[in-house]
Write a protein that holds these residues in place. Structure first.
Motif, PDB file in Angstrom:
ATOM      1  N   UNK A  12       0.806  -1.225   0.000  1.00 34.02           N
ATOM      2  CA  UNK A  12       0.000   0.000   0.000  1.00 34.02           C
ATOM      3  C   UNK A  12       0.841   1.278   0.000  1.00 34.02           C
ATOM      4  N   UNK A  13       2.085   1.188   0.469  1.00 35.69           N
ATOM      5  CA  UNK A  13       2.916   2.394   0.570  1.00 35.69           C
ATOM      6  C   UNK A  13       3.212   2.960  -0.819  1.00 35.69           C
ATOM      7  N   UNK A  14       2.965   4.258  -1.020  1.00 32.70           N
ATOM      8  CA  UNK A  14       3.163   4.895  -2.321  1.00 32.70           C
ATOM      9  C   UNK A  14       4.318   5.896  -2.286  1.00 32.70           C
ATOM     10  N   UNK A  15       5.132   5.866  -1.239  1.00 29.05           N
ATOM     11  CA  UNK A  15       6.326   6.707  -1.117  1.00 29.05           C
ATOM     12  C   UNK A  15       5.988   8.197  -1.188  1.00 29.05           C
ATOM     13  N   UNK A  16       4.870   8.577  -0.587  1.00 25.44           N
ATOM     14  CA  UNK A  16       4.478   9.986  -0.623  1.00 25.44           C
ATOM     15  C   UNK A  16       5.199  10.814   0.430  1.00 25.44           C
ATOM     16  N   UNK A  38      11.212   7.072   4.626  1.00 24.57           N
ATOM     17  CA  UNK A  38      10.671   6.058   3.712  1.00 24.57           C
ATOM     18  C   UNK A  38      11.827   5.462   2.922  1.00 24.57           C
ATOM     19  N   UNK A  39      11.946   4.134   2.980  1.00 25.88           N
ATOM     20  CA  UNK A  39      13.008   3.411   2.284  1.00 25.88           C
ATOM     21  C   UNK A  39      12.399   2.671   1.096  1.00 25.88           C
ATOM     22  N   UNK A  40      13.029   2.794  -0.075  1.00 30.86           N
ATOM     23  CA  UNK A  40      12.543   2.123  -1.287  1.00 30.86           C
ATOM     24  C   UNK A  40      13.608   1.190  -1.829  1.00 30.86           C
ATOM     25  N   UNK A  41      13.218  -0.044  -2.127  1.00 33.55           N
ATOM     26  CA  UNK A  41      14.135  -0.993  -2.753  1.00 33.55           C
ATOM     27  C   UNK A  41      13.686  -1.231  -4.187  1.00 33.55           C
ATOM     28  N   UNK A  42      14.640  -1.594  -5.032  1.00 35.17           N
ATOM     29  CA  UNK A  42      14.373  -1.796  -6.469  1.00 35.17           C
ATOM     30  C   UNK A  42      13.727  -0.552  -7.068  1.00 35.17           C
ATOM     31  N   UNK A  44      12.559   2.183  -9.259  1.00 36.12           N
ATOM     32  CA  UNK A  44      12.466   2.342 -10.701  1.00 36.12           C
ATOM     33  C   UNK A  44      12.297   1.058 -11.491  1.00 36.12           C
ATOM     34  N   UNK A  45      12.379  -0.097 -10.820  1.00 35.82           N
ATOM     35  CA  UNK A  45      12.216  -1.382 -11.515  1.00 35.82           C
ATOM     36  C   UNK A  45      10.729  -1.725 -11.549  1.00 35.82           C
ATOM     37  N   UNK A  46      10.147  -1.738 -12.712  1.00 38.41           N
ATOM     38  CA  UNK A  46       8.713  -1.954 -12.868  1.00 38.41           C
ATOM     39  C   UNK A  46       8.302  -3.314 -12.289  1.00 38.41           C
ATOM     40  N   UNK A  47       7.304  -3.282 -11.409  1.00 37.79           N
ATOM     41  CA  UNK A  47       6.780  -4.494 -10.822  1.00 37.79           C
ATOM     42  C   UNK A  47       7.542  -5.023  -9.624  1.00 37.79           C
ATOM     43  N   UNK A  48       8.695  -4.424  -9.343  1.00 38.02           N
ATOM     44  CA  UNK A  48       9.513  -4.908  -8.234  1.00 38.02           C
ATOM     45  C   UNK A  48       9.776  -3.846  -7.169  1.00 38.02           C
ATOM     46  N   UNK A  49       9.388  -2.620  -7.424  1.00 40.34           N
ATOM     47  CA  UNK A  49       9.643  -1.531  -6.480  1.00 40.34           C
ATOM     48  C   UNK A  49       8.755  -1.658  -5.249  1.00 40.34           C
ATOM     49  N   UNK A  50       9.357  -1.577  -4.082  1.00 43.09           N
ATOM     50  CA  UNK A  50       8.634  -1.640  -2.815  1.00 43.09           C
ATOM     51  C   UNK A  50       9.137  -0.533  -1.895  1.00 43.09           C
ATOM     52  N   UNK A  51       8.209   0.116  -1.194  1.00 42.93           N
ATOM     53  CA  UNK A  51       8.569   1.171  -0.254  1.00 42.93           C
ATOM     54  C   UNK A  51       8.038   0.837   1.127  1.00 42.93           C
ATOM     55  N   UNK A  52       8.768   1.301   2.132  1.00 47.83           N
ATOM     56  CA  UNK A  52       8.376   1.040   3.513  1.00 47.83           C
ATOM     57  C   UNK A  52       8.748   2.224   4.392  1.00 47.83           C
ATOM     58  N   UNK A  53       7.818   2.611   5.251  1.00 48.40           N
ATOM     59  CA  UNK A  53       8.061   3.683   6.218  1.00 48.40           C
ATOM     60  C   UNK A  53       8.747   3.078   7.442  1.00 48.40           C
ATOM     61  N   UNK A  54       9.907   3.639   7.810  1.00 47.97           N
ATOM     62  CA  UNK A  54      10.721   3.064   8.878  1.00 47.97           C
ATOM     63  C   UNK A  54      10.998   4.092   9.973  1.00 47.97           C
ATOM     64  N   UNK A  55      10.891   3.648  11.214  1.00 48.63           N
ATOM     65  CA  UNK A  55      11.257   4.465  12.381  1.00 48.63           C
ATOM     66  C   UNK A  55      11.645   3.506  13.494  1.00 48.63           C
ATOM     67  N   UNK A  56      11.705   3.990  14.718  1.00 47.48           N
ATOM     68  CA  UNK A  56      11.936   3.104  15.853  1.00 47.48           C
ATOM     69  C   UNK A  56      10.784   2.107  15.911  1.00 47.48           C
ATOM     70  N   UNK A  57      11.108   0.820  15.999  1.00 50.75           N
ATOM     71  CA  UNK A  57      10.084  -0.224  16.013  1.00 50.75           C
ATOM     72  C   UNK A  57       9.676  -0.613  17.431  1.00 50.75           C
ATOM     73  N   UNK A 155      -1.957  10.086   9.498  1.00 52.27           N
ATOM     74  CA  UNK A 155      -1.926  10.858   8.262  1.00 52.27           C
ATOM     75  C   UNK A 155      -1.648  10.015   7.021  1.00 52.27           C
ATOM     76  N   UNK A 156      -1.397   8.727   7.186  1.00 47.84           N
ATOM     77  CA  UNK A 156      -1.108   7.883   6.024  1.00 47.84           C
ATOM     78  C   UNK A 156      -2.347   7.774   5.132  1.00 47.84           C
ATOM     79  N   UNK A 157      -2.247   8.278   3.926  1.00 45.18           N
ATOM     80  CA  UNK A 157      -3.408   8.367   3.036  1.00 45.18           C
ATOM     81  C   UNK A 157      -3.890   7.013   2.539  1.00 45.18           C
ATOM     82  N   UNK A 158      -3.000   6.031   2.461  1.00 43.73           N
ATOM     83  CA  UNK A 158      -3.385   4.710   1.961  1.00 43.73           C
ATOM     84  C   UNK A 158      -3.521   3.691   3.088  1.00 43.73           C
ATOM     85  N   UNK A 159      -3.333   4.150   4.326  1.00 39.73           N
ATOM     86  CA  UNK A 159      -3.366   3.267   5.501  1.00 39.73           C
ATOM     87  C   UNK A 159      -2.337   2.143   5.381  1.00 39.73           C
TER      88      UNK A 159
END
Length: 209
Positions: A12-16, A38-42, A44-57, A155-159
């Motif tokens: 769901x993360x859209x790297x906004x 926000x950390x993004x891996x891959x 620009x790679x179509x179909x493989x790009x994933x983003x994740x919001x990271x902080x203290x867990x 505030x996460x728009x996509x939850x």
């Protein structure tokens, strides 16, 4: 008793970066400090790009607590890991121990003079009196004391970013995976980690030509 946790749904993360901005604005975080990113891996790679919001867990067995030589860290009844800035000596041990890069230090000091550590507080303030000016100045707003969840998740728009009791978050994520058609091993990301049979065959052949 609730154990407060964060969960980020990479589907769901859209790297906004709305969570990053919300955190900075709510707590008036000093320049150069990133309590959340926000950390993004891959990228620009179509179909493989994933983003994740990271902080203290807010780990149940937090490595920062284990290495701190002056025991500035403590855990609240809700499982939130907080710290006492007045006792912090700026040694940086927590920074090296944390696998998420959560501890932050001001960028203005010289090497060896890191200053007071700063990190995500799960919007739970610090050891000062709840809602006091001293608490806000050192740690930011205490939303948990007001019965609210962290601003980043609100505030996460996509939850994609969720915050709250770990058991409730696990139930929400499990329901999402089932709705997506996952079952069995897929529910824990088997294909994501190891690839499907077709993906393995393509990798063996060197991928698509």
């Amino acid at each position: 008793m609730a154990r407060m946790k964060f969960l980020c749904d990479t589907e769901r993360c859209i790297e906004c970066n709305g969570c990053v901005t919300a955190c900075k604005n709510e707590h008036e975080v000093p320049w150069g400090i990133q309590r959340r990113r926000v950390v993004t891996i891959n990228d620009g790679v179509v179909g493989q790009e994933k983003s994740m919001s990271v902080a203290c867990m807010h780990c149940s067995d937090a490595p920062c607590m284990a290495v701190c030589p002056v025991d500035v860290f403590y855990r609240t009844e809700d499982g939130v890991v907080l710290h006492d800035k007045d006792a912090c000596i700026g040694c940086g041990y927590c920074f090296y121990a944390c696998p998420f890069g959560a501890p932050q230090f001001p960028q203005t000091g010289t090497f060896g003079q890191r200053g007071k550590m700063d990190k995500c507080t799960f919007c739970a303030g610090g050891p000062e009196a709840d809602g006091s000016d001293a608490e806000f100045e050192k740690y930011g707003k205490n939303r948990l004391a007001e019965g609210k969840l962290p601003m980043c998740a609100e505030m996460c728009s996509t939850k994609a970013l969720l915050a709250g009791d770990g058991t409730a978050l696990a139930d929400i994520f499990r329901e999402r995976v089932v709705r997506r058609g996952g079952s069995g091993a897929e529910m824990i990301g088997w294909n994501t980690a190891y690839g499907s049979g077709e993906q393995k065959r393509q990798q063996t052949r060197g991928g698509d030509k």
